[in-house]
Write a protein that holds these residues in place. Structure first.
Motif, PDB file in Angstrom:
ATOM      1  N   VAL A   1       0.843  -1.203   0.000  1.00 24.21           N
ATOM      2  CA  VAL A   1       0.000   0.000   0.000  1.00 24.21           C
ATOM      3  C   VAL A   1       0.877   1.251   0.000  1.00 24.21           C
ATOM      4  N   ALA A   2       1.933   1.251   0.801  1.00 21.12           N
ATOM      5  CA  ALA A   2       2.844   2.398   0.828  1.00 21.12           C
ATOM      6  C   ALA A   2       3.491   2.605  -0.540  1.00 21.12           C
ATOM      7  N   GLN A   3       3.911   1.517  -1.168  1.00 22.31           N
ATOM      8  CA  GLN A   3       4.522   1.620  -2.501  1.00 22.31           C
ATOM      9  C   GLN A   3       3.512   2.128  -3.526  1.00 22.31           C
ATOM     10  N   ALA A   4       2.254   1.703  -3.407  1.00 18.67           N
ATOM     11  CA  ALA A   4       1.219   2.169  -4.344  1.00 18.67           C
ATOM     12  C   ALA A   4       0.989   3.672  -4.191  1.00 18.67           C
ATOM     13  N   ILE A   5       1.047   4.190  -2.969  1.00 12.24           N
ATOM     14  CA  ILE A   5       0.865   5.632  -2.752  1.00 12.24           C
ATOM     15  C   ILE A   5       2.014   6.404  -3.397  1.00 12.24           C
ATOM     16  N   VAL A   6       3.232   5.893  -3.262  1.00 12.57           N
ATOM     17  CA  VAL A   6       4.385   6.540  -3.903  1.00 12.57           C
ATOM     18  C   VAL A   6       4.253   6.454  -5.421  1.00 12.57           C
ATOM     19  N   ASP A   7       3.823   5.303  -5.928  1.00 12.12           N
ATOM     20  CA  ASP A   7       3.637   5.145  -7.375  1.00 12.12           C
ATOM     21  C   ASP A   7       2.558   6.083  -7.908  1.00 12.12           C
ATOM     22  N   ASP A   8       1.600   6.457  -7.063  1.00 13.17           N
ATOM     23  CA  ASP A   8       0.501   7.319  -7.486  1.00 13.17           C
ATOM     24  C   ASP A   8       0.847   8.803  -7.416  1.00 13.17           C
ATOM     25  N   GLY A   9       2.091   9.145  -7.049  1.00  6.99           N
ATOM     26  CA  GLY A   9       2.516  10.531  -7.132  1.00  6.99           C
ATOM     27  C   GLY A   9       3.011  11.157  -5.841  1.00  6.99           C
ATOM     28  N   ALA A  10       2.897  10.486  -4.721  1.00  5.51           N
ATOM     29  CA  ALA A  10       3.386  11.055  -3.458  1.00  5.51           C
ATOM     30  C   ALA A  10       4.886  10.800  -3.328  1.00  5.51           C
ATOM     31  N   ALA A  11       5.577  11.722  -2.685  1.00  6.13           N
ATOM     32  CA  ALA A  11       6.998  11.522  -2.404  1.00  6.13           C
ATOM     33  C   ALA A  11       7.125  10.540  -1.235  1.00  6.13           C
ATOM     34  N   ILE A  12       8.240   9.843  -1.172  1.00  4.86           N
ATOM     35  CA  ILE A  12       8.454   8.876  -0.102  1.00  4.86           C
ATOM     36  C   ILE A  12       8.403   9.556   1.269  1.00  4.86           C
ATOM     37  N   ALA A  13       8.804  10.827   1.346  1.00  9.16           N
ATOM     38  CA  ALA A  13       8.776  11.567   2.604  1.00  9.16           C
ATOM     39  C   ALA A  13       7.352  11.906   3.037  1.00  9.16           C
ATOM     40  N   GLN A  14       6.390  11.761   2.149  1.00  9.57           N
ATOM     41  CA  GLN A  14       5.002  12.047   2.477  1.00  9.57           C
ATOM     42  C   GLN A  14       4.263  10.813   2.999  1.00  9.57           C
ATOM     43  N   VAL A  15       4.954   9.702   3.140  1.00  4.65           N
ATOM     44  CA  VAL A  15       4.321   8.458   3.587  1.00  4.65           C
ATOM     45  C   VAL A  15       4.929   8.061   4.922  1.00  4.65           C
ATOM     46  N   GLN A  16       4.099   7.977   5.925  1.00  5.30           N
ATOM     47  CA  GLN A  16       4.521   7.571   7.269  1.00  5.30           C
ATOM     48  C   GLN A  16       3.796   6.277   7.602  1.00  5.30           C
ATOM     49  N   VAL A  17       4.554   5.273   8.046  1.00  4.03           N
ATOM     50  CA  VAL A  17       3.948   3.971   8.343  1.00  4.03           C
ATOM     51  C   VAL A  17       4.123   3.632   9.816  1.00  4.03           C
ATOM     52  N   GLY A  18       3.171   2.882  10.337  1.00  3.93           N
ATOM     53  CA  GLY A  18       3.221   2.434  11.719  1.00  3.93           C
ATOM     54  C   GLY A  18       2.270   1.270  11.898  1.00  3.93           C
ATOM     55  N   ALA A  19       2.415   0.577  13.004  1.00  6.98           N
ATOM     56  CA  ALA A  19       1.555  -0.563  13.286  1.00  6.98           C
ATOM     57  C   ALA A  19       1.144  -0.525  14.745  1.00  6.98           C
ATOM     58  N   ALA A  20      -0.021  -1.090  15.019  1.00 10.42           N
ATOM     59  CA  ALA A  20      -0.513  -1.159  16.392  1.00 10.42           C
ATOM     60  C   ALA A  20      -1.386  -2.390  16.528  1.00 10.42           C
ATOM     61  N   SER A  21      -1.275  -3.038  17.683  1.00 12.61           N
ATOM     62  CA  SER A  21      -2.170  -4.158  17.952  1.00 12.61           C
ATOM     63  C   SER A  21      -3.384  -3.614  18.688  1.00 12.61           C
ATOM     64  N   GLU A  22      -4.526  -4.167  18.354  1.00 14.59           N
ATOM     65  CA  GLU A  22      -5.755  -3.753  19.009  1.00 14.59           C
ATOM     66  C   GLU A  22      -6.762  -4.881  18.920  1.00 14.59           C
ATOM     67  N   PRO A  23      -7.739  -4.858  19.798  1.00 17.10           N
ATOM     68  CA  PRO A  23      -8.758  -5.907  19.721  1.00 17.10           C
ATOM     69  C   PRO A  23      -9.525  -5.771  18.418  1.00 17.10           C
ATOM     70  N   LEU A  24      -9.604  -6.844  17.690  1.00 21.49           N
ATOM     71  CA  LEU A  24     -10.303  -6.847  16.405  1.00 21.49           C
ATOM     72  C   LEU A  24     -11.442  -7.847  16.462  1.00 21.49           C
ATOM     73  N   PRO A  25     -12.423  -7.696  15.580  1.00 20.49           N
ATOM     74  CA  PRO A  25     -13.514  -8.668  15.550  1.00 20.49           C
ATOM     75  C   PRO A  25     -12.979 -10.072  15.245  1.00 20.49           C
ATOM     76  N   PRO A  26     -13.664 -11.100  15.708  1.00 20.70           N
ATOM     77  CA  PRO A  26     -13.203 -12.467  15.438  1.00 20.70           C
ATOM     78  C   PRO A  26     -13.067 -12.719  13.935  1.00 20.70           C
ATOM     79  N   GLY A  27     -11.982 -13.352  13.557  1.00 27.11           N
ATOM     80  CA  GLY A  27     -11.730 -13.673  12.158  1.00 27.11           C
ATOM     81  C   GLY A  27     -11.012 -12.590  11.382  1.00 27.11           C
ATOM     82  N   SER A  28     -10.909 -11.379  11.948  1.00 31.35           N
ATOM     83  CA  SER A  28     -10.230 -10.287  11.258  1.00 31.35           C
ATOM     84  C   SER A  28      -8.720 -10.451  11.393  1.00 31.35           C
ATOM     85  N   GLN A  29      -8.018 -10.214  10.315  1.00 31.95           N
ATOM     86  CA  GLN A  29      -6.550 -10.291  10.321  1.00 31.95           C
ATOM     87  C   GLN A  29      -5.916  -8.916  10.342  1.00 31.95           C
TER      88      GLN A  29
END
Length: 149
Positions: free
Chosen positions: A113-141
């Motif tokens: 997804v980050a690469q697709a945003i860069v391919d669509d015209g955004a500079a790499i410096a305009q993309v910030q990525v992060g991750a977080a764990s949180e309770p999700l509905p059953p079966g959600s990945q």
């Protein structure tokens, strides 16, 4: 009687040096005007929701076209927009398992997804990525949520 009077006078003199015992002896704020209690400020409005949410397991051909359209519209409105990608992963039984799940999810969805945003015209410096764990509905990945700043 004279001796008793002398003792009383000397006792009064000692009280003048020590100070008279009153409310301020036990409460230094006694006698001061009361201060009103100000309740805390109410919480602010929640920020805007994500621009797009891409659920894990969604085929790239299903999310790539809507993402491209959204990225180009955001860049047209604000050329220096920051795209914040937040990968949510289900909380596993242990920290190691949660981290391993987050790494798998990042390789499977967050990176493309980050690469697709860069391919669509955004500079790499305009993309910030992060991750977080949180309770999700059953079966959600998990999912990637894209926020604009």
């Amino acid at each position: 009687m004279a001796l008793a009077t002398i003792c009383l006078i000397s006792g009064c003199a000692r009280l003048q040096h020590v100070g008279i015992v009153d409310q301020r002896t036990f409460d230094p704020k006694a006698g001061l005007p009361p201060q009103p209690h100000l309740p805390p400020a109410p919480p602010g409005r929640p920020g805007p929701g994500p621009l797009i949410t891409i659920e894990a397991g969604t085929a790239p051909d299903q999310w790539r076209a809507p993402l491209k359209q959204a990225v180009q519209a955001a860049l047209a409105r604000k050329p220096n927009v920051l795209f914040e990608l937040r990968q949510t992963v289900p909380a596993a039984g242990s920290v190691d398992a949660t981290v391993a799940g987050g790494e798998r999810a990042a390789h499977a969805l967050l990176g493309p997804v980050a690469q697709a945003i860069v391919d669509d015209g955004a500079a790499i410096a305009q993309v910030q990525v992060g991750a977080a764990s949180e309770p999700l509905p059953p079966g959600s990945q998990g999912a990637v949520r894209i926020y604009l700043h």
